[in-house]
Design an enzyme around this catalytic site. Structure first.
Site, PDB file in Angstrom:
ATOM      1  N   LYS A 106       0.824  -1.228   0.000  1.00  0.00           N
ATOM      2  CA  LYS A 106       0.000   0.000   0.000  1.00  0.00           C
ATOM      3  C   LYS A 106       0.844   1.258   0.000  1.00  0.00           C
ATOM      4  O   LYS A 106       0.512   2.243  -0.647  1.00  0.00           O
ATOM      5  CB  LYS A 106      -0.949   0.004   1.196  1.00  0.00           C
ATOM      6  CG  LYS A 106      -0.215  -0.076   2.507  1.00  0.00           C
ATOM      7  CD  LYS A 106      -1.070  -0.366   3.690  1.00  0.00           C
ATOM      8  CE  LYS A 106      -0.187  -0.675   4.878  1.00  0.00           C
ATOM      9  NZ  LYS A 106       0.202  -2.037   5.014  1.00  0.00           N
ATOM     10  N   VAL A 133      -5.267  -3.215   0.761  1.00  0.00           N
ATOM     11  CA  VAL A 133      -6.272  -2.513   1.561  1.00  0.00           C
ATOM     12  C   VAL A 133      -7.113  -3.527   2.324  1.00  0.00           C
ATOM     13  O   VAL A 133      -7.750  -4.389   1.723  1.00  0.00           O
ATOM     14  CB  VAL A 133      -7.211  -1.654   0.677  1.00  0.00           C
ATOM     15  CG1 VAL A 133      -8.187  -0.874   1.552  1.00  0.00           C
ATOM     16  CG2 VAL A 133      -6.425  -0.717  -0.215  1.00  0.00           C
ATOM     17  N   LYS A 206      -4.253   3.745   2.684  1.00  0.00           N
ATOM     18  CA  LYS A 206      -5.394   2.961   2.203  1.00  0.00           C
ATOM     19  C   LYS A 206      -6.510   3.886   1.700  1.00  0.00           C
ATOM     20  O   LYS A 206      -7.186   3.578   0.701  1.00  0.00           O
ATOM     21  CB  LYS A 206      -5.883   2.041   3.322  1.00  0.00           C
ATOM     22  CG  LYS A 206      -4.839   0.963   3.665  1.00  0.00           C
ATOM     23  CD  LYS A 206      -5.095   0.306   5.002  1.00  0.00           C
ATOM     24  CE  LYS A 206      -4.068  -0.782   5.301  1.00  0.00           C
ATOM     25  NZ  LYS A 206      -4.084  -1.256   6.695  1.00  0.00           N
TER      26      LYS A 206
HETATM   27  N1  HSE Z   1      -0.797  -2.495  10.515  1.00  0.00           N
HETATM   28  C1  HSE Z   1      -2.026  -2.700   9.833  1.00  0.00           C
HETATM   29  C2  HSE Z   1      -3.157  -2.782  10.838  1.00  0.00           C
HETATM   30  C3  HSE Z   1      -2.079  -3.958   9.011  1.00  0.00           C
HETATM   31  O1  HSE Z   1      -2.960  -2.644  12.042  1.00  0.00           O
HETATM   32  O2  HSE Z   1      -4.276  -2.956  10.394  1.00  0.00           O
HETATM   33  C4  HSE Z   1      -1.370  -3.800   7.711  1.00  0.00           C
HETATM   34  O3  HSE Z   1      -1.935  -2.829   6.921  1.00  0.00           O
END
Ligand code: HSE
Length: 445
Positions: A106, A133, A206
């Protein structure tokens, strides 16, 4: 029946998602071949260290440190390295050598998407990124394909599991942000450095991808307004609860009318917001993700599930792989990125939103009228006022009388940032207001 040759699949990255993709590709070889109409042959896995410990037992001969040779011999390259370089260079090499690409990256797409999509478009290659996403949740291809005949007006996404976990703990268990973050870290949801999650950078990437897809417009990352959750307090969580709301970190992508020009534009923004407890997003607990889409013909749709995790994210990667492998079999160019609408991306000060303002005020006659006057002077219309009393402090003989106070949660109708900022300044300066305890936006119907 025509027999197609096997498609050569190169995997870049052997981390928690990569290892699961490799395992599933090997274990489901026959089933996937039936679905595609050609075999998917995993020809190698490029990693930094072939001897590193893996989460999954995989044939050692698949591993190599020579990513470039692997890319040159592949029909499909799956990029799961993450980060900007060398991932960007590898993807460009793959496209330019005639391969299709699947990526979960992303950060790379949010920063360099237009360059990568243009390169793919030029040679008719496909660049798929469902896993970039909301992890396992199908949302990229639904927006690109299933809703291609509809008009998306708004997306409200809980697209970061770490922050949803933290806010959920604060709401359900009364934790402070620090306590909830410590639990998220202990459970492996939060990274050692949680900045990208708690400051909203991950959600902003995202949001840029979702808004670009939904509105057929390139939405650059730098145009996404972003606030993280680090200033959310237990008091704000409590006042949200009293007024029938819950605080969620939302990625908001919205088609709207520019307050300044009257022209159609779009907005992409990330911030913690009050969401009504009756909204479907309020029921998204723990580290789960959900994307609530409002489309003109389809109406409201909600996509819900795991936003992270090795095997869960691998599902999205394999879906992308099967989808573009089928196109290899039938022929024809890949889908180009769609940016034909080219709508202006509006800065936050041209967007109108609703607000929830929590005030501590003295409990005296006329206070509510005074407060209402402050809002009215700035042209901000009130939608809701919830009052709760601070327990009375009784004045016993010889003690100074402590005036009792009330907490007011005031919900507004849509107003501009400028009108709200002026209202908050006026409120803070008004003698009936002890404290402006919280100012957060309200999202969702
Ligand atoms: N670090 C992200 C989250 C997951 O806590 O949703 C990867 O995009």
């Amino acid at each position: 029946m025509i027999e197609y040759r096997n498609l050569r699949v190169a995997l870049l990255g052997g981390g928690s998602v990569g290892a699961q993709v490799a395992r599933l590709l090997l274990e489901q070889r026959e089933e996937l071949a039936n679905r595609v109409g050609a075999g998917l042959e995993l020809v190698g896995i490029a990693v930094r260290d072939v001897d590193a410990e893996r989460t999954v037992d995989l044939p050692r001969e698949l591993f190599t440190t020579d990513a470039e040779s692997l890319i040159l011999g592949a029909d499909v390259v799956i990029e799961l390295i993450g980060g900007i370089e060398p991932a960007r260079t590898y993807i460009l090499q793959a496209i330019n050598s005639g391969a299709d690409v699947v990526t979960a990256n992303k950060a790379l797409l949010a920063l360099h998407g237009p360059e990568l999509f243009a390169a793919a478009d030029q040679v008719g290659a496909q660049l798929n990124y469902e896993a970039a996403v909301a992890g396992a949740i199908p949302i990229v291809r639904p927006l690109r394909d299933s809703l291609a005949g509809d008009k998306v007006n708004r997306i409200l996404g809980i697209v970061n599991g770490t922050t949803n976990f933290i806010l959920d703990r604060m709401d359900a268990d009364g934790d402070t942000l620090e306590e909830a973050l410590a639990t998220a870290t202990a459970l492996g949801y939060a990274e050692a450095d949680p900045t990208a999650d708690i400051e909203g950078y991950d959600a902003a990437q995202k949001a840029a991808l979702l808004a670009s897809l939904a509105f057929h417009t390139t939405v650059p990352l730098e145009s996404v307004y972003r606030e993280g959750i680090t200033r959310v307090t237990p008091q704000q969580i409590e006042s949200a609860r009293k007024a029938g709301y819950v605080i969620k970190l939302l990625a908001i992508c919205e088609r709207l009318t520019d307050a300044a020009t009257g022209q159609e534009g779009v907005s992409a923004r990330v911030y913690p917001a009050f969401v009504s407890r009756s909204h479907p997003l309020a029921a998204v607990h723990g580290a789960n993700n959900a994307v609530f889409v409002e489309a003109e013909a389809a109406g409201p749709l909600m996509f819900y599930g795991a936003g992270a995790g090795g095997v869960e994210t691998a599902s999205a990667v394999l879906g992308d792989l099967v989808s573009l492998a089928r196109r290899h079999v039938v022929g024809g160019p890949g889908f180009a990125a769609s940016s034909h609408a080219d709508l202006p991306v509006l800065p936050i000060d041209r967007v109108t939103t609703r607000y929830a303002i929590t005030l501590e005020v003295t409990d005296e006659p006329g206070v509510l009228a005074t407060i209402a006057g402050v809002f009215s002077n700035r042209g901000v219309s009130l939608a809701l006022v919830e009052q709760s009393m601070t327990p009375e402090v009784s004045a016993s003989a010889g003690q100074e009388l402590v005036p009792s106070t009330a907490t007011l949660v005031i919900g507004t109708h849509a107003a501009t940032e400028a009108a709200l900022a002026a209202t908050v300044t006026d409120l803070a300066a008004n003698s009936v207001v002890t404290t402006v305890a919280s100012v957060l936006r309200v999202e969702g119907a």
